[in-house]
Design a protein around this motif. Structure first.
Motif, PDB file in Angstrom:
ATOM      1  N   ASN A 209     -12.474   3.489   0.834  1.00  0.00           N
ATOM      2  CA  ASN A 209     -12.518   4.943   0.698  1.00  0.00           C
ATOM      3  C   ASN A 209     -11.385   5.614   1.480  1.00  0.00           C
ATOM      4  O   ASN A 209     -11.366   6.823   1.633  1.00  0.00           O
ATOM      5  CB  ASN A 209     -13.881   5.514   1.088  1.00  0.00           C
ATOM      6  N   GLY A 210     -10.433   4.820   1.934  1.00  0.00           N
ATOM      7  CA  GLY A 210      -9.235   5.331   2.584  1.00  0.00           C
ATOM      8  C   GLY A 210      -8.225   4.211   2.758  1.00  0.00           C
ATOM      9  O   GLY A 210      -8.563   3.033   2.617  1.00  0.00           O
ATOM     10  N   TYR A 211      -6.985   4.592   3.013  1.00  0.00           N
ATOM     11  CA  TYR A 211      -5.970   3.593   3.336  1.00  0.00           C
ATOM     12  C   TYR A 211      -4.884   4.237   4.178  1.00  0.00           C
ATOM     13  O   TYR A 211      -4.698   5.442   4.162  1.00  0.00           O
ATOM     14  CB  TYR A 211      -5.401   2.901   2.094  1.00  0.00           C
ATOM     15  N   VAL A 212      -4.204   3.389   4.950  1.00  0.00           N
ATOM     16  CA  VAL A 212      -3.122   3.830   5.830  1.00  0.00           C
ATOM     17  C   VAL A 212      -1.841   3.154   5.366  1.00  0.00           C
ATOM     18  O   VAL A 212      -1.823   1.948   5.099  1.00  0.00           O
ATOM     19  CB  VAL A 212      -3.404   3.432   7.302  1.00  0.00           C
ATOM     20  N   LEU A 213      -0.759   3.916   5.275  1.00  0.00           N
ATOM     21  CA  LEU A 213       0.579   3.365   5.046  1.00  0.00           C
ATOM     22  C   LEU A 213       1.410   3.683   6.273  1.00  0.00           C
ATOM     23  O   LEU A 213       1.456   4.837   6.706  1.00  0.00           O
ATOM     24  CB  LEU A 213       1.233   3.985   3.810  1.00  0.00           C
ATOM     25  N   GLY A 214       2.043   2.662   6.845  1.00  0.00           N
ATOM     26  CA  GLY A 214       2.829   2.897   8.046  1.00  0.00           C
ATOM     27  C   GLY A 214       3.704   1.716   8.404  1.00  0.00           C
ATOM     28  O   GLY A 214       3.869   0.784   7.622  1.00  0.00           O
ATOM     29  N   GLN A 215       4.243   1.768   9.600  1.00  0.00           N
ATOM     30  CA  GLN A 215       5.078   0.685  10.102  1.00  0.00           C
ATOM     31  C   GLN A 215       4.670   0.387  11.529  1.00  0.00           C
ATOM     32  O   GLN A 215       4.104   1.231  12.216  1.00  0.00           O
ATOM     33  CB  GLN A 215       6.570   1.013  10.031  1.00  0.00           C
ATOM     34  N   GLU A 216       4.944  -0.851  11.946  1.00  0.00           N
ATOM     35  CA  GLU A 216       4.561  -1.267  13.280  1.00  0.00           C
ATOM     36  C   GLU A 216       5.543  -2.304  13.812  1.00  0.00           C
ATOM     37  O   GLU A 216       6.301  -2.897  13.056  1.00  0.00           O
ATOM     38  CB  GLU A 216       3.133  -1.820  13.298  1.00  0.00           C
TER      39      GLU A 216
ATOM     40  N   THR B  72       0.218   7.134   7.991  1.00  0.00           N
ATOM     41  CA  THR B  72      -0.553   8.228   7.426  1.00  0.00           C
ATOM     42  C   THR B  72      -1.824   7.671   6.807  1.00  0.00           C
ATOM     43  O   THR B  72      -1.773   6.718   6.035  1.00  0.00           O
ATOM     44  CB  THR B  72       0.256   8.972   6.344  1.00  0.00           C
ATOM     45  N   LEU B  73      -2.963   8.260   7.180  1.00  0.00           N
ATOM     46  CA  LEU B  73      -4.255   7.916   6.594  1.00  0.00           C
ATOM     47  C   LEU B  73      -4.457   8.785   5.358  1.00  0.00           C
ATOM     48  O   LEU B  73      -4.350  10.007   5.426  1.00  0.00           O
ATOM     49  CB  LEU B  73      -5.384   8.170   7.603  1.00  0.00           C
ATOM     50  N   PHE B  74      -4.739   8.148   4.225  1.00  0.00           N
ATOM     51  CA  PHE B  74      -5.005   8.844   2.977  1.00  0.00           C
ATOM     52  C   PHE B  74      -6.491   8.716   2.654  1.00  0.00           C
ATOM     53  O   PHE B  74      -7.031   7.613   2.638  1.00  0.00           O
ATOM     54  CB  PHE B  74      -4.184   8.241   1.823  1.00  0.00           C
ATOM     55  N   THR B  75      -7.159   9.857   2.427  1.00  0.00           N
ATOM     56  CA  THR B  75      -8.560   9.876   2.018  1.00  0.00           C
ATOM     57  C   THR B  75      -8.718  10.844   0.857  1.00  0.00           C
ATOM     58  O   THR B  75      -7.883  11.718   0.645  1.00  0.00           O
ATOM     59  CB  THR B  75      -9.486  10.325   3.169  1.00  0.00           C
TER      60      THR B  75
END
Length: 190
Positions: free
Chosen positions: A68-75, A90-93
């Protein structure tokens, strides 16, 4: 029992009956992200590693269902027995919009090397955005020599995270650690 209470009770029973009779898949799709949506978003974010991403998302959805959500980012992370990981994304909901999030955490284990990674984290059973701001514990294994791709699962208080990473660097090992999510960047991994 007063007329108001009877009316409220009847309305509650009708609402409960309507929600039980509605198909579970229709309810879930209103709030969750389908495999096709995740693969499409991942293709745009990750670029050329799309075949591996599609297979990884397919396996995650098979095991845990639609998130019910996902995060796209870098680490970035590094380890020599003990390690640290820092990231932002960024958390997408569906119901709370998009939010900037940061994560950091320590690890310990048979783990050596460093990496920079693009990360997609599938988020399951997230009741509200602030439920993400906690520590998620898990076991992680990495094998990178120039580049690599993999996923793992972490959990806390009923919320499950499935980080999918594609990285560049040199890393070999298995570790136990956690990721702590915060609404603002911090250097403190604890």
């Amino acid at each position: 029992m007063t007329q108001t209470r009877r009316t409220l009770l009847a309305a509650a029973l009708l609402l409960a009956a309507a929600s039980v009779s509605a198909p579970a898949a229709a309810q879930q799709s209103d709030r969750s992200f389908s495999q096709n949506e995740l693969v499409s978003s991942g293709h745009q974010f990750f670029g050329n590693v799309s075949r591996g991403l599609a297979l990884t998302i397919e396996e995650a959805v098979r095991r845990w269902g639609e998130p019910n959500g996902y995060v796209l980012g870098q680490e970035a992370s590094g380890a020599f027995v003990g390690g640290l990981r820092y990231g932002e994304g960024t958390l997408f909901t569906r119901n709370a919009g998009d939010r900037k999030v940061f994560w950091q955490g320590p690890s310990v284990g048979f783990d050596f090397g460093g990496e920079g990674a693009r990360t997609m984290m599938l988020v399951y059973n997230l009741p509200r955005v602030d439920a993400l701001y906690q520590r998620f514990v898990g076991v992680d294994g990495s094998v990178y020599f120039v580049g690599g791709f993999g996923f793992t699962a972490m959990a806390a208080e009923g919320v499950t995270l499935v980080p999918i990473r594609t990285g560049v660097g040199w890393r070999l090992g298995v570790n136990l650690g956690y990721l702590k999510f915060t609404p603002e960047a911090t250097w403190n991994p604890f």
